[in-house]
Scaffold this motif. Structure first.
Motif, short mmCIF file in Angstrom:
data_model
loop_
_atom_site.label_atom_id
_atom_site.label_comp_id
_atom_site.label_asym_id
_atom_site.label_seq_id
_atom_site.Cartn_x
_atom_site.Cartn_y
_atom_site.Cartn_z
N LEU A 1 -91.00 14.07 7.41
CA LEU A 1 -90.39 15.33 7.02
C LEU A 1 -89.21 15.07 6.07
O LEU A 1 -88.38 14.20 6.33
CB LEU A 1 -89.88 16.07 8.27
N HIS A 2 -89.15 15.82 5.00
CA HIS A 2 -88.03 15.76 4.06
C HIS A 2 -87.30 17.10 4.17
O HIS A 2 -87.77 18.12 3.67
CB HIS A 2 -88.53 15.52 2.64
N THR A 3 -86.19 17.09 4.84
CA THR A 3 -85.51 18.34 5.16
C THR A 3 -84.01 18.17 4.93
O THR A 3 -83.56 17.19 4.32
CB THR A 3 -85.83 18.75 6.61
N THR A 4 -83.23 19.11 5.41
CA THR A 4 -81.78 19.06 5.19
C THR A 4 -81.11 18.13 6.19
O THR A 4 -81.68 17.79 7.24
CB THR A 4 -81.17 20.47 5.34
N LYS A 5 -79.92 17.71 5.86
CA LYS A 5 -79.18 16.81 6.74
C LYS A 5 -78.91 17.45 8.10
O LYS A 5 -78.82 16.75 9.11
CB LYS A 5 -77.85 16.42 6.09
N GLU A 6 -78.81 18.76 8.14
CA GLU A 6 -78.55 19.43 9.41
C GLU A 6 -79.70 19.28 10.39
O GLU A 6 -79.50 19.08 11.59
CB GLU A 6 -78.28 20.92 9.16
N TYR A 7 -80.93 19.36 9.89
CA TYR A 7 -82.09 19.40 10.78
C TYR A 7 -82.84 18.07 10.88
O TYR A 7 -83.68 17.90 11.76
CB TYR A 7 -83.05 20.50 10.33
N GLN A 8 -82.53 17.13 10.00
CA GLN A 8 -83.23 15.86 10.04
C GLN A 8 -83.08 15.12 11.36
O GLN A 8 -84.06 14.56 11.88
CB GLN A 8 -82.77 14.98 8.87
N PRO A 9 -81.88 15.06 11.98
CA PRO A 9 -81.75 14.33 13.25
C PRO A 9 -82.64 14.89 14.36
O PRO A 9 -83.17 14.13 15.17
CB PRO A 9 -80.27 14.46 13.59
N GLU A 10 -82.80 16.20 14.41
CA GLU A 10 -83.65 16.78 15.46
C GLU A 10 -85.11 16.38 15.27
O GLU A 10 -85.82 16.08 16.23
CB GLU A 10 -83.52 18.30 15.44
N TRP A 11 -85.55 16.37 14.00
CA TRP A 11 -86.92 15.92 13.75
C TRP A 11 -87.08 14.45 14.14
O TRP A 11 -88.05 14.08 14.81
CB TRP A 11 -87.27 16.10 12.27
N ALA A 12 -86.13 13.61 13.72
CA ALA A 12 -86.23 12.19 14.03
C ALA A 12 -86.28 11.96 15.54
O ALA A 12 -87.03 11.11 16.02
CB ALA A 12 -85.05 11.43 13.41
N GLN A 13 -85.49 12.71 16.28
CA GLN A 13 -85.50 12.57 17.73
C GLN A 13 -86.84 12.99 18.32
O GLN A 13 -87.34 12.41 19.28
CB GLN A 13 -84.38 13.41 18.35
N SER A 14 -87.50 13.97 17.69
CA SER A 14 -88.78 14.47 18.21
C SER A 14 -89.86 13.41 18.16
O SER A 14 -90.83 13.48 18.92
CB SER A 14 -89.22 15.71 17.43
N LEU A 15 -89.72 12.43 17.28
CA LEU A 15 -90.74 11.40 17.15
C LEU A 15 -90.79 10.48 18.37
O LEU A 15 -91.73 9.70 18.51
CB LEU A 15 -90.50 10.57 15.88
N HIS A 16 -89.80 10.58 19.24
CA HIS A 16 -89.79 9.78 20.46
C HIS A 16 -90.13 10.61 21.69
O HIS A 16 -90.05 10.12 22.82
CB HIS A 16 -88.40 9.15 20.65
N SER A 17 -90.54 11.86 21.49
CA SER A 17 -90.64 12.79 22.61
C SER A 17 -91.91 12.63 23.43
O SER A 17 -91.96 13.08 24.58
CB SER A 17 -90.54 14.24 22.11
N ASP A 18 -92.97 12.05 22.88
CA ASP A 18 -94.18 11.82 23.68
C ASP A 18 -94.87 10.56 23.17
O ASP A 18 -94.57 10.04 22.10
CB ASP A 18 -95.11 13.03 23.68
N ALA A 19 -95.81 10.08 23.97
CA ALA A 19 -96.46 8.81 23.67
C ALA A 19 -97.20 8.81 22.34
O ALA A 19 -97.08 7.85 21.57
CB ALA A 19 -97.40 8.42 24.82
N PRO A 20 -97.98 9.85 22.02
CA PRO A 20 -98.68 9.81 20.73
C PRO A 20 -97.74 9.72 19.54
O PRO A 20 -98.00 8.96 18.59
CB PRO A 20 -99.47 11.13 20.73
N ARG A 21 -96.65 10.48 19.55
CA ARG A 21 -95.74 10.41 18.42
C ARG A 21 -95.02 9.07 18.36
O ARG A 21 -94.78 8.53 17.28
CB ARG A 21 -94.74 11.58 18.47
N ARG A 22 -94.65 8.53 19.51
CA ARG A 22 -94.02 7.21 19.51
C ARG A 22 -94.98 6.17 18.92
O ARG A 22 -94.58 5.30 18.15
CB ARG A 22 -93.63 6.80 20.93
N ALA A 23 -96.25 6.27 19.30
CA ALA A 23 -97.23 5.30 18.81
C ALA A 23 -97.46 5.47 17.31
O ALA A 23 -97.50 4.47 16.56
CB ALA A 23 -98.54 5.46 19.58
N TYR A 24 -97.63 6.69 16.85
CA TYR A 24 -97.81 6.93 15.41
C TYR A 24 -96.62 6.40 14.61
O TYR A 24 -96.78 5.73 13.59
CB TYR A 24 -97.94 8.43 15.15
N ARG A 25 -95.41 6.73 15.07
CA ARG A 25 -94.21 6.32 14.33
C ARG A 25 -94.13 4.81 14.22
O ARG A 25 -93.94 4.25 13.13
CB ARG A 25 -92.97 6.86 15.03
N SER A 26 -94.29 4.13 15.34
CA SER A 26 -94.17 2.67 15.34
C SER A 26 -95.29 2.01 14.53
O SER A 26 -95.03 1.11 13.71
CB SER A 26 -94.17 2.14 16.77
#
Length: 444
Positions: free
Chosen positions: A229-254
């Motif tokens: 995601l390419h977004t604003t500085k205000e919302y980027q941290p929330e998106w980045a944190q979401s990538l650790h929220s469940d196993a599939p996203r953690r696996a995709y990210r890594s």
């Protein structure tokens, strides 16, 4: 019914050449392939598990099991063996070593061929190419590393899923599909992505809490782990944190982070595109499940062109440590080869997983089920017809591969075509031998 024969590195391409006809290769030679000296008869180095001087067998043209006379196009191709070898084996001479399979100095020697037959039996009548057993040392190392990654790095599964994870035999799968990978770390690129894709399928779509309801939103959020995601500085941290929220996203990210360390930007973008195709296929199948719709056979095959294995063979060059340039990957002829490979290998999955899916709760769409309902056939008749559909796809894949190899004898193109063909064969090998997951119906 006799087997097509063992598969050398270039796998299905010799059979394709026989079926496609001698005139293709005669035309290629007339275009200057021979005079240019760009192609040689002997590869610089042999891959793991393949002797240094691999002969190029030419199976008979025509249906499997049908004798072929010594006359006609197939015989002419056999007589043109050296030219065919030049097309399939790649360049030689000063400055061409980097165009071959990467150096294997760090790879342990291949184990001898097993005396006992591999587990499982192939589906009777299914057109395929047997392969040599994958290097057991590599299988063990990839299996160890992928489990460490799944458990320690991405916390992929709870303890009670461990048996299923081990039974998937992903190390054996990836080593069989990528015998030209120069290092274990190159193999791990494909292995992490394969495991991550299966985590998304299981957790979002199917076995472990998956549901068609709300699938689009889950897939979109997971896809941002691959295509950030390419977004604003205000919302980027929330998106980045979401990538650790469940196993599939953690696996995709890594898995994607590791992939980006060794793949080019073009290869990464190609992979993202094919993953978007995969996710669109998931959504089509989910929509049919929500409306209890059984598609027409052609509609099902269209869905399976997207919900299929395509992201795996499309990265064969990344795993092999080289790159097929974007302008050679994008043309329609190459895209057709890749699509046919994905379609054929996905029908292999439909056929080998048929018994498993029939025993599961609910209705699972697969090609035999759709044929049975839409064409008013018995389960056995529909299954056998699905075998024929697979075989037709395989023959088309091989013919198109041979045509492209002759029309565009660029070393990276030839190597990529070999890699895709080997992936097709390795995929069948894994399905046939994974008796933990699959068993055949009693239709013969």
């Amino acid at each position: 019914m006799p087997e097509p024969g063992p598969s050398p590195l270039q796998s299905s391409l010799p059979a394709a050449a026989a079926r496609f006809g001698a005139h293709v290769f005669a035309g290629a030679l007339a275009s200057g392939i021979e005079a240019a000296g760009a192609l040689s008869t002997v590869p610089a180095e042999a891959p793991v598990g393949v002797p240094a001087a691999v002969p190029v067998p030419l199976p008979p043209a025509g249906p499997v099991g049908v004798p072929v006379s010594g006359d006609g196009p197939a015989a002419a191709v056999r007589q043109a063996g050296p030219a065919l070898e030049r097309i399939l084996r790649g360049p030689s001479g000063l400055g061409t070593a980097s165009l071959h399979l990467a150096a294997r100095a760090e790879v342990p020697p291949a184990a001898p061929a097993p005396e006992e037959p591999v587990p499982g039996r192939p589906i009777p009548g299914l057109y395929h190419h047997p392969i040599q057993e994958p290097d057991p040392a590599r299988v063990a190392e990839v299996s160890r590393r992928i489990k460490d990654w799944a458990v320690d790095e991405v916390d992929l599964y709870p303890d009670d899923w461990e048996g299923e994870f081990d039974g998937f035999s992903v190390g054996r799968y990836m080593v069989a599909c990528h015998p030209d990978a120069p290092t274990v770390e190159h193999l791990m690129l494909a292995t992490r992505l394969m495991v991550a894709e299966n985590a998304v399928d299981d957790c979002y779509c199917e076995d472990h809490g998956g549901s068609p309801i709300g699938l689009g939103g889950r897939l979109l959020m997971a896809h941002t782990a691959l295509d950030p995601l390419h977004t604003t500085k205000e919302y980027q941290p929330e998106w980045a944190q979401s990538l650790h929220s469940d196993a599939p996203r953690r696996a995709y990210r890594s898995a994607m982070e590791y992939f980006l360390q060794m793949a080019s930007p073009s290869q990464a973008d190609r992979f993202r595109h094919d993953m978007a195709r995969l996710h669109m296929g998931y959504l089509a199948e989910a929509a049919w499940a929500q409306t209890d719709h059984v598609p027409e056979v052609w509609e099902y095959l269209a869905m399976r062109q997207f919900n299929n294995f395509r992201p795996c063979p499309t990265i064969t060059d990344s795993v092999g440590g080289y790159e097929l340039p974007a302008d050679l990957h994008a043309p329609a002829a190459m895209q057709r080869v890749i699509a046919l490979a994905g379609n054929a290998t996905t029908i292999v999955n439909d056929l080998y997983s048929y018994t498993k899916e029939q025993a599961s709760p609910g209705r699972h769409l697969n090609l035999p089920v759709v044929i049975a309902e839409r064409e008013d056939m018995s389960e056995q008749e529909a299954y056998l017809k699905a075998v024929g559909v697979h075989n037709d796809l395989m023959h088309e894949f091989e013919a198109e591969s041979a045509a492209l190899a002759a029309a565009c004898p660029v070393p990276s193109v030839l190597r990529f075509l070999r890699g895709v063909a080997v992936w097709v064969d390795g995929n069948h090998y894994w399905h046939q031998t994974n008796t933990y997951r699959y068993s055949l119906p009693d239709f013969w």
